[in-house]
Design an enzyme around this catalytic site. Structure first.
Site, PDB file in Angstrom:
ATOM      1  N   GLU A  83     -54.582  43.954 -29.692  1.00 29.87           N
ATOM      2  CA  GLU A  83     -56.448  43.940 -29.140  1.00 29.87           C
ATOM      3  C   GLU A  83     -57.084  45.224 -28.803  1.00 29.87           C
ATOM      4  O   GLU A  83     -57.665  45.936 -28.055  1.00 29.87           O
ATOM      5  CB  GLU A  83     -56.317  42.761 -27.737  1.00 29.87           C
ATOM      6  N   HIS A  98     -56.848  41.682 -20.548  1.00 28.74           N
ATOM      7  CA  HIS A  98     -57.117  42.959 -21.492  1.00 28.74           C
ATOM      8  C   HIS A  98     -56.246  43.957 -20.099  1.00 28.74           C
ATOM      9  O   HIS A  98     -56.817  43.656 -18.973  1.00 28.74           O
ATOM     10  CB  HIS A  98     -58.226  43.613 -21.977  1.00 28.74           C
ATOM     11  N   CYS A 144     -65.068  49.014 -21.709  1.00 22.68           N
ATOM     12  CA  CYS A 144     -65.059  48.123 -22.846  1.00 22.68           C
ATOM     13  C   CYS A 144     -65.580  49.483 -24.383  1.00 22.68           C
ATOM     14  O   CYS A 144     -65.021  48.726 -25.752  1.00 22.68           O
ATOM     15  CB  CYS A 144     -65.295  46.702 -22.871  1.00 22.68           C
TER      16      CYS A 144
END
Length: 445
Positions: free
Chosen positions: A174, A250, A369
């Site tokens: 990721e 995350h 992000c």
């Protein structure tokens, strides 16, 4: 030679919508099916990026991906004209249509893992696009992500681009959302901290039970090998499976680092003290600051709702550090009180700047992000595509571009509108000219 860390923010795409595609991401699920505002989302992101540039940092922009992704819809059997493909998918497989319309590439913390030349054996700046295999809507991104990165960091003398990892759950990757670099100075060799959710090839190893662990140890180790990192410059640490099951999908939802600061929640990791001892040993004699936020002051749910740790910790030209936080942190009493206290504790973090990125927040992504961190030197900065660097002219031009091409309301039902395809392609075609990106898009007819 001057060294610094640049931030490259993802430009929100024209199909920004709330389809609730990300299982394990509480904000994404909670706002599923609400109407979005792509124009406001793009402008919020641009203003945040321009404000960081105005603080004196190097700030870049990464282009969005083409959506709807008609190429993928055709790969899975939908035929006919663009309008027919959309209509058929909307009727018989609406979930697949939603996945192929996602604008989630805006969250470039998931785009790739980056290792600066100060850390790598060949002295180049390395990029590996994330394969994002855990989520269909993101697994279709890596090839175009690679094209965009190559068009941005486009000088092979300085930049090394790798193919994304094998598309298998054992190598679930990721990107930088699970990667933090600690260093005494940006130009010095650092310690790259890889955070994983599970060890895929070890069935007896700890892992979450409710939500998926999207990053594997095997993927993290593979990237370290590809980037030619020294064993003494890497640490692999497991995220606490219990916090993954509480919506911490995350690592950048529960911890963030910058230079010699690691800002984290006390429940963030497994085997915390042993791993921190390893970090200290590998970091060397320079001071390092572990800033732990106790549960008694900020509960996990408050951290997730406010995205306290999905903030950017940046080093200002003055040498002081500042936090770039969403206004949601101001609106959460416990989090706001903690941040007010933090800047008085004598740590390197002295300031907090708040920005409204609610369109992104409602879909599950905060300020951190939206950005990919790239530590570099002045030669590398001079060698990248200068048309992607934020300045007054680019800010004005991109805002005018958004005003021209973006809708101010988009519902899930609108994703089947064939006019949206035309609007998106027209917008991206013009963007490639603004940012001199070449043929990063392969518009399929």
């Amino acid at each position: 030679m001057k060294h610094f860390e640049a931030n490259f923010d993802g430009l929100v795409g024209p199909t920004h919508n709330y389809a609730g595609l990300s299982y394990g991401n509480v904000a994404s699920l909670n706002n599923a099916a609400a109407a979005s505002n792509p124009k406001a989302a793009a402008k919020q992101g641009l203003l945040k990026a321009k404000s960081v540039a105005d603080l004196g940092l190097v700030q870049g922009i990464l282009a969005p991906q083409e959506r709807p992704d008609l190429h993928t819809l055709r790969r899975i059997g939908f035929t006919g004209s663009d309008a027919e493909v959309l209509s058929k998918a909307a009727k018989s497989a609406p979930a697949l249509l939603k996945a192929c319309c996602s604008a989630s590439s805006m969250w470039t913390a998931n785009a790739a893992t980056v290792s600066p030349s100060a850390d790598t054996l060949d002295g180049k700046l390395h990029f590996t696009p994330a394969n994002l295999v855990d989520k269909l809507h993101r697994s279709i991104e890596p090839n175009t992500t690679s094209n965009i990165l190559k068009a941005t960091f486009n000088d092979s003398r300085y930049f090394k681009h790798h193919q994304h990892l094998p598309e298998h759950s054992s190598f679930g990757d990721e990107g930088a959302a699970n990667h933090t670099r600690l260093c005494s100075a940006y130009g010095h060799a650092g310690v790259e901290l890889f955070v994983y959710g599970q060890e895929a090839t070890n069935p007896s190893a700890p892992k979450p039970h409710k939500f998926p662990a999207r990053q594997t140890l095997e993927a993290s180790q593979a990237i370290a090998r590809l980037h030619q990192l020294n064993d003494e410059g890497t640490v692999f640490i497991q995220q606490n499976p219990d916090v993954i099951d509480q919506g911490v999908f995350h690592n950048d939802v529960i911890a963030v680092g910058n230079q010699n600061v690691l800002f984290y929640h006390e429940q963030a990791f497994l085997n915390t003290q042993a791993k921190f001892a390893e970090i200290k040993r590998k970091f060397g004699e320079s001071p390092i600051h572990f800033i732990e936020v106790p549960t008694a002051k900020v509960a996990i749910q408050d951290a997730v709702k406010s995205y306290l740790f999905n903030t950017q910790v940046i080093t200002l030209p003055s040498g002081e550090m500042a936090i770039i936080a969403p206004t949601n942190c101001q609106e959460n009493p416990a989090v706001h009180a903690y941040l007010n206290e933090l800047i008085t504790l004598g740590t390197p973090i002295k300031q907090v700047h708040y920005f409204d990125v609610k369109q992104s927040m409602q879909n599950g992504g905060g300020p951190a992000c939206l950005r990919l961190r790239v530590a570099m030197n002045q030669n590398e900065a001079a060698a990248l595509n200068q048309n992607t660097i934020m300045n007054d002219a680019l800010f004005t031009r991109l805002n005018l571009w958004v005003d021209k091409h973006y809708r101010d309301r988009l519902s899930v039902a609108d994703l089947a509108d064939p006019q949206l395809v035309i609007e998106s392609r027209t917008a991206l075609d013009e963007l490639t000219q603004i940012m001199k990106l070449g043929s990063v898009y392969q518009f399929q007819q």
